[in-house]
Design an enzyme around this catalytic site. Sequence first.
Site, PDB file in Angstrom:
ATOM      1  N   CYS A 101      33.848  43.656  43.913  1.00  0.00           N
ATOM      2  CA  CYS A 101      34.992  43.160  43.145  1.00  0.00           C
ATOM      3  C   CYS A 101      36.263  43.638  43.832  1.00  0.00           C
ATOM      4  O   CYS A 101      36.344  44.796  44.253  1.00  0.00           O
ATOM      5  CB  CYS A 101      34.913  43.713  41.723  1.00  0.00           C
ATOM      6  SG  CYS A 101      36.273  43.189  40.660  1.00  0.00           S
ATOM      7  N   HIS A 143      30.656  36.796  36.614  1.00  0.00           N
ATOM      8  CA  HIS A 143      31.470  37.968  36.976  1.00  0.00           C
ATOM      9  C   HIS A 143      32.928  37.751  36.536  1.00  0.00           C
ATOM     10  O   HIS A 143      33.543  38.640  35.938  1.00  0.00           O
ATOM     11  CB  HIS A 143      31.368  38.172  38.500  1.00  0.00           C
ATOM     12  CG  HIS A 143      32.212  39.271  39.051  1.00  0.00           C
ATOM     13  ND1 HIS A 143      31.674  40.403  39.639  1.00  0.00           N
ATOM     14  CD2 HIS A 143      33.569  39.408  39.135  1.00  0.00           C
ATOM     15  CE1 HIS A 143      32.669  41.194  40.038  1.00  0.00           C
ATOM     16  NE2 HIS A 143      33.834  40.611  39.753  1.00  0.00           N
ATOM     17  N   GLU A 144      33.450  36.555  36.833  1.00  0.00           N
ATOM     18  CA  GLU A 144      34.862  36.293  36.495  1.00  0.00           C
ATOM     19  C   GLU A 144      35.050  36.145  34.980  1.00  0.00           C
ATOM     20  O   GLU A 144      36.075  36.560  34.437  1.00  0.00           O
ATOM     21  CB  GLU A 144      35.377  35.049  37.222  1.00  0.00           C
ATOM     22  CG  GLU A 144      35.248  35.066  38.742  1.00  0.00           C
ATOM     23  CD  GLU A 144      35.796  36.309  39.418  1.00  0.00           C
ATOM     24  OE1 GLU A 144      36.675  36.978  38.845  1.00  0.00           O
ATOM     25  OE2 GLU A 144      35.321  36.633  40.525  1.00  0.00           O
ATOM     26  N   HIS A 147      35.587  39.409  33.535  1.00  0.00           N
ATOM     27  CA  HIS A 147      36.968  39.892  33.687  1.00  0.00           C
ATOM     28  C   HIS A 147      37.851  39.400  32.542  1.00  0.00           C
ATOM     29  O   HIS A 147      38.733  40.117  32.074  1.00  0.00           O
ATOM     30  CB  HIS A 147      37.571  39.389  34.999  1.00  0.00           C
ATOM     31  CG  HIS A 147      37.240  40.229  36.203  1.00  0.00           C
ATOM     32  ND1 HIS A 147      37.575  41.554  36.310  1.00  0.00           N
ATOM     33  CD2 HIS A 147      36.626  39.914  37.369  1.00  0.00           C
ATOM     34  CE1 HIS A 147      37.175  42.022  37.487  1.00  0.00           C
ATOM     35  NE2 HIS A 147      36.595  41.045  38.156  1.00  0.00           N
TER      36      HIS A 147
HETATM   37 NI    NI Z   1      35.828  41.077  40.098  1.00  0.00          NI
END
Ligand code: NI
Length: 165
Positions: A101, A143-144, A147
């Site tokens: 990341c 993954h995003e 976030h």
């Molecule tokens: Ni990331």
Amino acid sequence: MISHLEVLTLGHPQLRCPAQPIFDFTNLDLQNFIDALIEITLSSQGVGIAAPQVGRSDRLMIIASHPNPRYPDAPLMEPVAMLNPRLIGHSADLVEGSEGCLSVPGVRGIVSRYQTVEIEYFDRQGKLQQRQLTDFVARIFQHELDHLNGVLFVDRALKSSVTKC
Ligand code: NI
């Protein structure tokens, strides 16, 4: 455009805040921001980024998979901006894979993700899109999306390692 954005790193509280929905899809400030996010993703050899990583609380992510030294086997695709993205379905199968990341420099981790996801988002023109993503690109999406909910991959990593000390 020269990017003025700076990527926040682990420990910054903004990375832990859930991002807010976008209502005005076409305003010029947002469009310029999308361009800047794509630019910083590519110039950082990332394959994706989410708005909170540069300190902006919008439900906006970029997926920009392309082979690079950080992810040599990444498939090549045009960068795509996803606004208010949602996971609407997923495979039963989970797959483990290596992630990094831009907000956690120098660390990799093995994370278990759904192999296939059904997703919905608004594109940068404000049009609703539905897609099915698999494997690496599905991993980037998950993954995003994390976030946007204040979650980092290190929270989920089964094991992690440093790329250099
Ligand atoms: Ni990331």
